[in-house]
Design an enzyme around this catalytic site. Structure first.
Site, PDB file in Angstrom:
ATOM      1  N   LEU A 134       0.595 -21.554 -17.666  1.00 61.73           N
ATOM      2  CA  LEU A 134       1.131 -21.433 -16.827  1.00 61.73           C
ATOM      3  C   LEU A 134       1.550 -22.366 -15.840  1.00 61.73           C
ATOM      4  CD1 LEU A 134      -0.691 -17.804 -16.775  1.00 61.73           C
ATOM      5  CD2 LEU A 134       1.530 -18.837 -17.644  1.00 61.73           C
ATOM      6  N   ASP A 154      -4.070 -31.549 -11.585  1.00 59.49           N
ATOM      7  CA  ASP A 154      -4.666 -30.979 -13.127  1.00 59.49           C
ATOM      8  C   ASP A 154      -5.694 -32.300 -13.270  1.00 59.49           C
ATOM      9  OD1 ASP A 154      -4.952 -30.881 -16.057  1.00 59.49           O
ATOM     10  OD2 ASP A 154      -3.669 -28.996 -15.181  1.00 59.49           O
ATOM     11  N   ALA A 206      -5.312 -32.337 -16.772  1.00 61.05           N
ATOM     12  CA  ALA A 206      -4.640 -33.590 -17.658  1.00 61.05           C
ATOM     13  C   ALA A 206      -3.046 -33.864 -16.938  1.00 61.05           C
ATOM     14  CB  ALA A 206      -4.186 -32.149 -18.506  1.00 61.05           C
ATOM     15  N   VAL A 255     -10.981 -24.255 -17.457  1.00 63.73           N
ATOM     16  CA  VAL A 255     -10.825 -24.044 -18.411  1.00 63.73           C
ATOM     17  C   VAL A 255     -10.504 -22.213 -18.640  1.00 63.73           C
ATOM     18  CG1 VAL A 255     -12.141 -25.111 -19.107  1.00 63.73           C
ATOM     19  CG2 VAL A 255     -13.727 -23.071 -18.759  1.00 63.73           C
ATOM     20  N   SER A 282      -9.209 -12.769 -14.745  1.00 64.43           N
ATOM     21  CA  SER A 282      -8.441 -12.734 -15.226  1.00 64.43           C
ATOM     22  C   SER A 282      -9.112 -11.450 -15.334  1.00 64.43           C
ATOM     23  CB  SER A 282      -9.084 -13.587 -16.601  1.00 64.43           C
ATOM     24  OG  SER A 282      -9.440 -13.271 -18.016  1.00 64.43           O
ATOM     25  N   TYR A 326     -16.694 -17.376 -19.752  1.00 65.14           N
ATOM     26  CA  TYR A 326     -15.172 -17.217 -18.972  1.00 65.14           C
ATOM     27  C   TYR A 326     -15.338 -16.293 -17.908  1.00 65.14           C
ATOM     28  CZ  TYR A 326     -10.329 -16.709 -18.655  1.00 65.14           C
ATOM     29  OH  TYR A 326      -8.999 -17.027 -18.327  1.00 65.14           O
ATOM     30  N   LYS A 385     -14.417 -15.866 -13.377  1.00 67.10           N
ATOM     31  CA  LYS A 385     -13.989 -15.369 -12.801  1.00 67.10           C
ATOM     32  C   LYS A 385     -14.410 -14.565 -12.018  1.00 67.10           C
ATOM     33  CE  LYS A 385     -10.424 -17.897 -14.701  1.00 67.10           C
ATOM     34  NZ  LYS A 385      -9.829 -18.488 -13.864  1.00 67.10           N
ATOM     35  N   ARG A 393      -2.449  -5.668 -28.920  1.00 69.00           N
ATOM     36  CA  ARG A 393      -2.992  -5.903 -27.882  1.00 69.00           C
ATOM     37  C   ARG A 393      -1.887  -6.061 -26.471  1.00 69.00           C
ATOM     38  NH1 ARG A 393      -6.009  -9.553 -25.169  1.00 69.00           N
ATOM     39  NH2 ARG A 393      -6.633  -9.037 -23.642  1.00 69.00           N
TER      40      ARG A 393
HETATM   41  P1  NAI Z   1      -4.302 -23.707 -19.231  1.00 69.03           P
HETATM   42  O1  NAI Z   1      -5.173 -24.093 -20.281  1.00 69.03           O
HETATM   43  O2  NAI Z   1      -3.162 -23.923 -20.183  1.00 69.03           O
HETATM   44  O3  NAI Z   1      -4.288 -24.465 -18.053  1.00 69.03           O
HETATM   45  C1  NAI Z   1      -5.419 -24.779 -17.241  1.00 69.03           C
HETATM   46  C2  NAI Z   1      -4.955 -25.606 -16.675  1.00 69.03           C
HETATM   47  O4  NAI Z   1      -6.537 -26.578 -15.884  1.00 69.03           O
HETATM   48  C3  NAI Z   1      -4.852 -27.187 -17.538  1.00 69.03           C
HETATM   49  O5  NAI Z   1      -4.146 -27.814 -18.063  1.00 69.03           O
HETATM   50  C4  NAI Z   1      -6.263 -28.492 -17.498  1.00 69.03           C
HETATM   51  O6  NAI Z   1      -5.645 -29.389 -17.823  1.00 69.03           O
HETATM   52  C5  NAI Z   1      -6.629 -27.681 -16.592  1.00 69.03           C
HETATM   53  N1  NAI Z   1      -8.093 -28.428 -16.466  1.00 69.03           N
HETATM   54  C6  NAI Z   1      -9.210 -27.733 -17.244  1.00 69.03           C
HETATM   55  N2  NAI Z   1     -10.398 -28.471 -16.636  1.00 69.03           N
HETATM   56  C7  NAI Z   1      -9.958 -28.867 -14.915  1.00 69.03           C
HETATM   57  C8  NAI Z   1     -10.692 -29.862 -14.385  1.00 69.03           C
HETATM   58  N3  NAI Z   1     -12.269 -29.922 -14.795  1.00 69.03           N
HETATM   59  N4  NAI Z   1     -10.761 -30.057 -13.665  1.00 69.03           N
HETATM   60  C9  NAI Z   1      -8.804 -30.315 -13.359  1.00 69.03           C
HETATM   61  N5  NAI Z   1      -8.235 -28.854 -13.770  1.00 69.03           N
HETATM   62  C10 NAI Z   1      -8.941 -28.656 -15.333  1.00 69.03           C
HETATM   63  O7  NAI Z   1      -4.188 -22.160 -19.301  1.00 69.03           O
HETATM   64  P2  NAI Z   1      -3.376 -20.995 -18.321  1.00 69.03           P
HETATM   65  O8  NAI Z   1      -3.187 -20.203 -19.692  1.00 69.03           O
HETATM   66  O9  NAI Z   1      -1.520 -22.084 -18.194  1.00 69.03           O
HETATM   67  O10 NAI Z   1      -3.584 -20.622 -17.172  1.00 69.03           O
HETATM   68  C11 NAI Z   1      -3.937 -20.612 -16.466  1.00 69.03           C
HETATM   69  C12 NAI Z   1      -4.863 -19.934 -15.623  1.00 69.03           C
HETATM   70  O11 NAI Z   1      -4.718 -18.532 -15.799  1.00 69.03           O
HETATM   71  C13 NAI Z   1      -5.806 -20.249 -15.892  1.00 69.03           C
HETATM   72  O12 NAI Z   1      -7.207 -20.094 -14.884  1.00 69.03           O
HETATM   73  C14 NAI Z   1      -6.398 -19.358 -16.648  1.00 69.03           C
HETATM   74  O13 NAI Z   1      -7.672 -18.835 -17.125  1.00 69.03           O
HETATM   75  C15 NAI Z   1      -5.717 -18.347 -16.416  1.00 69.03           C
HETATM   76  N6  NAI Z   1      -5.229 -16.603 -17.303  1.00 69.03           N
HETATM   77  C16 NAI Z   1      -4.466 -17.128 -18.215  1.00 69.03           C
HETATM   78  C17 NAI Z   1      -3.720 -16.602 -18.558  1.00 69.03           C
HETATM   79  C18 NAI Z   1      -2.892 -16.117 -19.297  1.00 69.03           C
HETATM   80  O14 NAI Z   1      -2.517 -14.981 -20.341  1.00 69.03           O
HETATM   81  N7  NAI Z   1      -2.094 -17.359 -19.877  1.00 69.03           N
HETATM   82  C19 NAI Z   1      -4.402 -14.498 -18.484  1.00 69.03           C
HETATM   83  C20 NAI Z   1      -5.419 -14.913 -17.935  1.00 69.03           C
HETATM   84  C21 NAI Z   1      -5.931 -15.877 -16.737  1.00 69.03           C
HETATM   85  C1  15L Z   2      -7.457 -14.861 -20.300  1.00 68.66           C
HETATM   86  O1  15L Z   2      -7.659 -15.351 -19.741  1.00 68.66           O
HETATM   87  C2  15L Z   2      -6.531 -16.164 -20.920  1.00 68.66           C
HETATM   88  O2  15L Z   2      -6.238 -17.428 -20.098  1.00 68.66           O
HETATM   89  C3  15L Z   2      -5.570 -16.379 -22.248  1.00 68.66           C
HETATM   90  O3  15L Z   2      -5.895 -16.988 -23.159  1.00 68.66           O
HETATM   91  C4  15L Z   2      -5.616 -14.796 -23.211  1.00 68.66           C
HETATM   92  O4  15L Z   2      -6.403 -15.190 -23.975  1.00 68.66           O
HETATM   93  C5  15L Z   2      -5.514 -13.472 -21.908  1.00 68.66           C
HETATM   94  O5  15L Z   2      -6.572 -13.496 -21.357  1.00 68.66           O
HETATM   95  C6  15L Z   2      -5.892 -12.350 -23.089  1.00 68.66           C
HETATM   96  O6  15L Z   2      -6.899 -11.480 -22.198  1.00 68.66           O
HETATM   97  O7  15L Z   2      -4.867 -12.024 -23.230  1.00 68.66           O
END
Ligand code: NAI
Ligand code: 15L
Length: 272
Positions: free
Chosen positions: A21, A40, A42, A80, A117, A142, A146, A180
């Site tokens: 995202l 980040d 990464a 995470v 989340s 997790y 949140k 889902r």
């Molecule tokens: P992602 O795993 O692709 O991105 C998360 C980023 O956070 C990664 O680039 C990772 O390197 C970084 N990160 C992890 N631990 C870290 C640390 N200790 N220090 C600095 N950076 C760190 O996840 P995504 O899908 O991009 O999600 C972004 C946010 O949205 C997250 O907080 C996730 O919980 C939340 N989210 C995402 C959903 C989805 O459908 N993609 C659904 C609900 C919530």
């Molecule tokens: C989340 O919070 C996770 O970050 C993502 O990996 C998805 O699985 C999403 O929820 C979900 O519920 O589909």
């Protein structure tokens, strides 16, 4: 544009900018700010015009403090994003989000958009319709982290007046992936629109809003966040036929009974 306050921010911080995202918002938020600061743990690649790269581990309080200094607002996605051992969730999500809010307080940042989340309420049964006042029922470490982040943001609003939007994002991917997600899907475009509304609305206050598109079936009702004027444009409906054909029978296991899906099933991370 449907904005209440004009851009640009002078400097906007995006954490988690190397993630799925984060990559979307890295592109989209460029036009909302003069400088987009990206962070980040990464690799972030190289900086494009108007970008500033400040890698850091969210668990490192001093590093986070330096990353936040000089920013007007924060979009906090880092951490995470799936169920992991508690110690990892503790460092990245619990300590990490604390560090972000502490730094915001110290440096006078007035607004945070926090990626919460749907897993904060994952143990509610499917079909039940929740609003922001529904009891939280986190479905794992997790989801608990949140939920902590949401409480933390409320505390920083009540005590220090730092405004926050807690986005209970459903499933944000280019397309829904299973039955889902026909209910929980949020398109990247709708997520971007929601983040932008939260950054720009005149009085954000402390808002909790589900990040979901205009899907045919919904488990979440955003009427308590009506002041955001979030009006999703996309729907999972065009994907229904393909998904239902690929996944013919609706699953009957525990994951199918609760909104959090597979997250509600005991993961491999409990202590023995
Ligand atoms: P992602 O795993 O692709 O991105 C998360 C980023 O956070 C990664 O680039 C990772 O390197 C970084 N990160 C992890 N631990 C870290 C640390 N200790 N220090 C600095 N950076 C760190 O996840 P995504 O899908 O991009 O999600 C972004 C946010 O949205 C997250 O907080 C996730 O919980 C939340 N989210 C995402 C959903 C989805 O459908 N993609 C659904 C609900 C919530
Ligand atoms: C989340 O919070 C996770 O970050 C993502 O990996 C998805 O699985 C999403 O929820 C979900 O519920 O589909």
């Amino acid at each position: 544009m449907d904005m209440d306050t004009p851009p640009p921010f002078a400097r906007l911080l995006l954490t988690g900018a190397a993630g799925a995202l984060g990559k979307v918002l890295r592109q989209e938020l460029r036009r909302d700010t003069r400088v987009l600061r990206l962070s980040d743990v990464a690799s972030l690649g190289s900086a494009a015009a108007g970008e500033e790269l400040m890698p850091c581990d969210l668990a490192d309080k001093e590093a986070v403090d330096a990353v936040v200094q000089g920013c007007d607002a924060i979009v906090h996605l880092g951490g995470v994003a799936t169920e992991q051992p508690f110690e990892q969730v503790l460092e990245a999500n619990i300590r990490g989000t604390f560090h972000v809010y502490e730094a915001a307080r110290r440096h006078g940042v007035r607004r945070v958009v926090f990626a919460s989340s749907n897993h904060v309420t994952g143990f509610h049964p499917v079909g039940e319709v929740l609003d922001a006042d529904a009891p939280r029922r986190p479905d794992g470490y997790y989801g608990l982290s949140k939920s902590f982040g949401e409480d933390l943001s409320r505390f920083y609003f009540d005590r220090y007046g730092i405004e926050s939007a807690c986005l209970r994002i459903g499933s944000c991917y280019p397309e829904p992936r299973d039955r889902r997600m026909l209910v929980t899907w949020q398109s990247p475009g709708d997520l971007t629109a929601l983040v932008r509304r939260c950054l720009r609305v005149a009085n954000l206050g402390h808002a909790v809003v589900y990040g979901v598109s205009d899907n045919r079936e919904l488990w979440w009702d955003n009427r308590l966040a009506a002041h955001l004027d979030y009006a999703p444009r996309d729907s999972s409906e065009p994907f229904r036929e393909r998904i239902e054909a690929a996944q013919r029978a609706a699953p009957q296991d525990k994951a199918a009974q609760f909104q959090g899906g597979a997250f509600v099933q005991a993961g491999p991370f409990e202590s023995k």
